[in-house]
Design an enzyme around this catalytic site. Structure first.
Site, PDB file in Angstrom:
ATOM      1  N   HIS A   1      -8.569 -39.814  17.070  1.00 51.77           N
ATOM      2  CA  HIS A   1      -9.196 -39.968  18.512  1.00 51.77           C
ATOM      3  C   HIS A   1      -8.980 -38.858  19.309  1.00 51.77           C
ATOM      4  O   HIS A   1      -9.689 -38.666  20.489  1.00 51.77           O
ATOM      5  CB  HIS A   1      -8.674 -41.200  19.057  1.00 51.77           C
ATOM      6  CG  HIS A   1      -9.823 -42.039  19.620  1.00 51.77           C
ATOM      7  ND1 HIS A   1      -9.744 -43.131  19.975  1.00 51.77           N
ATOM      8  CD2 HIS A   1     -10.967 -41.450  20.261  1.00 51.77           C
ATOM      9  CE1 HIS A   1     -10.870 -43.687  20.765  1.00 51.77           C
ATOM     10  NE2 HIS A   1     -11.639 -42.685  20.805  1.00 51.77           N
TER      11      HIS A   1
ATOM     12  N   ASP B   1     -10.881 -49.714  21.831  1.00 51.37           N
ATOM     13  CA  ASP B   1      -9.607 -49.326  21.220  1.00 51.37           C
ATOM     14  C   ASP B   1      -8.511 -50.377  21.442  1.00 51.37           C
ATOM     15  O   ASP B   1      -8.374 -51.048  22.402  1.00 51.37           O
ATOM     16  CB  ASP B   1      -9.153 -47.970  22.011  1.00 51.37           C
ATOM     17  CG  ASP B   1      -8.375 -47.083  21.181  1.00 51.37           C
ATOM     18  OD1 ASP B   1      -7.507 -47.713  20.257  1.00 51.37           O
ATOM     19  OD2 ASP B   1      -8.526 -45.943  21.246  1.00 51.37           O
TER      20      ASP B   1
ATOM     21  N   HIS C   1      -5.533 -49.183  21.813  1.00 52.69           N
ATOM     22  CA  HIS C   1      -4.708 -48.276  22.544  1.00 52.69           C
ATOM     23  C   HIS C   1      -5.573 -47.690  23.808  1.00 52.69           C
ATOM     24  O   HIS C   1      -6.830 -47.353  23.565  1.00 52.69           O
ATOM     25  CB  HIS C   1      -4.096 -47.288  21.843  1.00 52.69           C
ATOM     26  CG  HIS C   1      -3.667 -47.662  20.592  1.00 52.69           C
ATOM     27  ND1 HIS C   1      -4.251 -47.829  19.469  1.00 52.69           N
ATOM     28  CD2 HIS C   1      -2.464 -48.049  20.297  1.00 52.69           C
ATOM     29  CE1 HIS C   1      -3.494 -48.242  18.334  1.00 52.69           C
ATOM     30  NE2 HIS C   1      -2.280 -48.478  19.011  1.00 52.69           N
TER      31      HIS C   1
ATOM     32  N   ASP D   1      -5.030 -44.557  25.012  1.00 55.90           N
ATOM     33  CA  ASP D   1      -5.096 -43.371  24.822  1.00 55.90           C
ATOM     34  C   ASP D   1      -5.194 -42.282  26.250  1.00 55.90           C
ATOM     35  O   ASP D   1      -6.001 -41.163  26.177  1.00 55.90           O
ATOM     36  CB  ASP D   1      -6.362 -42.851  23.953  1.00 55.90           C
ATOM     37  CG  ASP D   1      -6.302 -43.568  22.691  1.00 55.90           C
ATOM     38  OD1 ASP D   1      -5.017 -43.848  22.171  1.00 55.90           O
ATOM     39  OD2 ASP D   1      -7.492 -43.470  21.773  1.00 55.90           O
TER      40      ASP D   1
ATOM     41  N   HIS E   1      -3.702 -37.645  19.869  1.00 52.05           N
ATOM     42  CA  HIS E   1      -4.764 -38.938  19.707  1.00 52.05           C
ATOM     43  C   HIS E   1      -4.304 -40.090  20.809  1.00 52.05           C
ATOM     44  O   HIS E   1      -5.057 -40.911  21.189  1.00 52.05           O
ATOM     45  CB  HIS E   1      -4.600 -39.201  18.408  1.00 52.05           C
ATOM     46  CG  HIS E   1      -3.843 -40.176  17.814  1.00 52.05           C
ATOM     47  ND1 HIS E   1      -3.942 -41.045  16.772  1.00 52.05           N
ATOM     48  CD2 HIS E   1      -2.549 -40.375  18.114  1.00 52.05           C
ATOM     49  CE1 HIS E   1      -2.908 -41.696  16.580  1.00 52.05           C
ATOM     50  NE2 HIS E   1      -2.140 -41.407  17.376  1.00 52.05           N
TER      51      HIS E   1
ATOM     52  N   ASP F   1     -12.728 -46.666  18.489  1.00 51.69           N
ATOM     53  CA  ASP F   1     -11.590 -46.519  17.746  1.00 51.69           C
ATOM     54  C   ASP F   1     -11.705 -47.659  16.783  1.00 51.69           C
ATOM     55  O   ASP F   1     -11.716 -48.919  17.036  1.00 51.69           O
ATOM     56  CB  ASP F   1     -10.357 -46.569  18.240  1.00 51.69           C
ATOM     57  CG  ASP F   1      -9.237 -45.972  17.609  1.00 51.69           C
ATOM     58  OD1 ASP F   1      -9.216 -46.464  16.260  1.00 51.69           O
ATOM     59  OD2 ASP F   1      -8.374 -45.464  18.195  1.00 51.69           O
TER      60      ASP F   1
ATOM     61  N   ASP G   1      -9.397 -49.058  15.150  1.00 50.26           N
ATOM     62  CA  ASP G   1      -8.241 -49.952  15.248  1.00 50.26           C
ATOM     63  C   ASP G   1      -8.536 -51.190  16.269  1.00 50.26           C
ATOM     64  O   ASP G   1      -7.529 -51.813  16.728  1.00 50.26           O
ATOM     65  CB  ASP G   1      -7.014 -49.203  15.521  1.00 50.26           C
ATOM     66  CG  ASP G   1      -6.681 -48.444  16.649  1.00 50.26           C
ATOM     67  OD1 ASP G   1      -7.088 -48.649  17.714  1.00 50.26           O
ATOM     68  OD2 ASP G   1      -5.900 -47.278  16.765  1.00 50.26           O
TER      69      ASP G   1
ATOM     70  N   GLU H   1     -10.862 -42.778  13.360  1.00 51.12           N
ATOM     71  CA  GLU H   1      -9.364 -43.158  12.932  1.00 51.12           C
ATOM     72  C   GLU H   1      -9.653 -44.099  11.702  1.00 51.12           C
ATOM     73  O   GLU H   1      -8.657 -44.666  11.301  1.00 51.12           O
ATOM     74  CB  GLU H   1      -8.783 -44.136  14.270  1.00 51.12           C
ATOM     75  CG  GLU H   1      -8.199 -43.206  15.380  1.00 51.12           C
ATOM     76  CD  GLU H   1      -7.150 -42.084  14.989  1.00 51.12           C
ATOM     77  OE1 GLU H   1      -6.644 -42.259  13.847  1.00 51.12           O
ATOM     78  OE2 GLU H   1      -6.551 -41.621  15.933  1.00 51.12           O
TER      79      GLU H   1
HETATM   80 MN   LIG Z   1      -7.893 -44.315  19.984  1.00 51.63          MN
END
Ligand SMILES: [Mn+2]
Length: 345
Positions: free
Chosen positions: A125, A148, A150, A152, A165, A256, A258, A301
């Protein structure tokens, strides 16, 4: 009385125009420019550089064409081999990440100038730095939707891990510019996004410094708690209302994998339990597609080496492809081409 009626009429006209606009966009042939970015130096796990080819091998191009999209594949970017790349403070891979993103930014600018919606297949990312920078350099101010687990948004000085990332948003926001130290190969990066043009969806693993930044800047964020409380339909409605209140800007979607629950997309570097269902994940892209404003998409990712089994990898890759297809018109209700006609006996 008359003014009330006029207002009502105006509202109706606006509503009708919006609907017409949506319909028109549905029937418009979309053109998609795909850039592969096989890059993994923004984090420590090898394998994520295999993402672009795995996603292509799952039939992304032909399935987009099947939807009626014109597709141009720009191939995979070649990145400079940075041999000496000592950490700067705690931050790892700085020179490689800076140089790769500069190349990516130029590539995205090219794709936008060719008139396509840009699709960047990652890679990790940290690539959002170049993707968003290039997108903005080509089209001007953007709305950014960041899906996401996260945020980031660590700065190089707040990051625990030193992995880039986990930091890309901090380099892109005007509001954090004064908090970013000078880094080698990063001098070309100019902040290009306002905190008020950014919406997060799917957060569930946010560092204290990141949480502080989100509150300090008043960033709109729908964490998994809001997803649970409001449901995905309301989250998307509010996302689009919030962004369009500042003008209908081109949307950059940075997705992302994830963000989706690891039971569905396990082949990724930093999985976090309690994520979006497949259905919520796809609803987000379906909804953004219908705004007619999607102008660039990152899908990052996907790491084929992180799956325990071949089925883990396939489930992750299939989901990535489905997310991209629904960015470009695939509907779960079904689709048919405009010139479809029933065979006559
Ligand atoms: Mn990310």
């Amino acid at each position: 009385m008359r003014s009330v009626r006029t207002l009502l009429q105006l509202a109706l006209t606006v509503k009708r125009t919006c609907r017409l606009h949506h319909r028109y966009y549905h029937e418009l042939q979309r053109s998609v420019g795909i850039i592969g970015a096989p890059f993994s130096k923004g984090q420590p796990r090898g394998g994520v550089e295999g993402g672009p080819d795995r996603i292509r091998a799952a039939g992304l191009l032909s399935r987009l064409q099947h939807l009626g999209c014109a597709v141009k594949d720009y191939g995979n970017l070649m990145f400079e081999d940075v041999t000496v790349d000592e950490p700067v403070g705690t931050v790892k891979g700085v020179r490689a990440v800076g140089s790769a993103n500069q190349r990516l930014s130029e590539a995205v600018q090219g794709v936008k100038r060719d008139g396509h919606t840009a699709v960047m297949l990652g890679g990790d990312h940290s690539l959002a730095i170049g993707s968003i920078h290039g997108h903005s350099a080509a089209v001007g101010e953007l709305s950014v939707v960041w899906v996401d687990a996260h945020a980031d948004i660590n700065t190089p000085l707040t990051s625990y891990t030193g992995n880039l990332h986990g930091q890309p948003m901090s380099y892109l926001l005007h509001e954090l510019h004064s908090k970013i130290p000078v880094l080698p190969n990063f001098s070309w990066i100019k902040p290009c996004v306002s905190a008020r043009d950014l919406v997060y969806i799917g957060l569930r693993d946010v560092d204290p410094a990141e949480h502080y930044i989100l509150k300090l800047l008043g960033v709109k964020a729908f964490s998994m708690s809001e997803m649970d409380r409001l449901g995905v339909a309301r989250v998307m409605e509010e996302t689009c209302e919030y962004l369009s209140a500042r003008g209908r800007k081109p949307i950059h979607l940075s997705y992302d994998i994830d963000a989706i629950d690891p039971s569905v997309t396990p082949a990724t570097g930093t999985p976090v339990v309690g994520g979006l269902t497949y259905r919520e994940g796809v609803y987000i892209t379906e909804h953004l597609c219908q705004t007619g404003l999607l102008s660039a998409v990152d899908l990052v990712e996907v790491n084929p080496l992180r799956g325990q089994t071949e089925e883990d990898i396939q489930s992750t890759v299939r989901t990535a492809v489905d997310l991209l297809l629904s960015c470009f018109g695939r509907l779960r209700e079904g689709n048919h081409s405009l010139d479809y006609s029933l065979p006559v006996p």
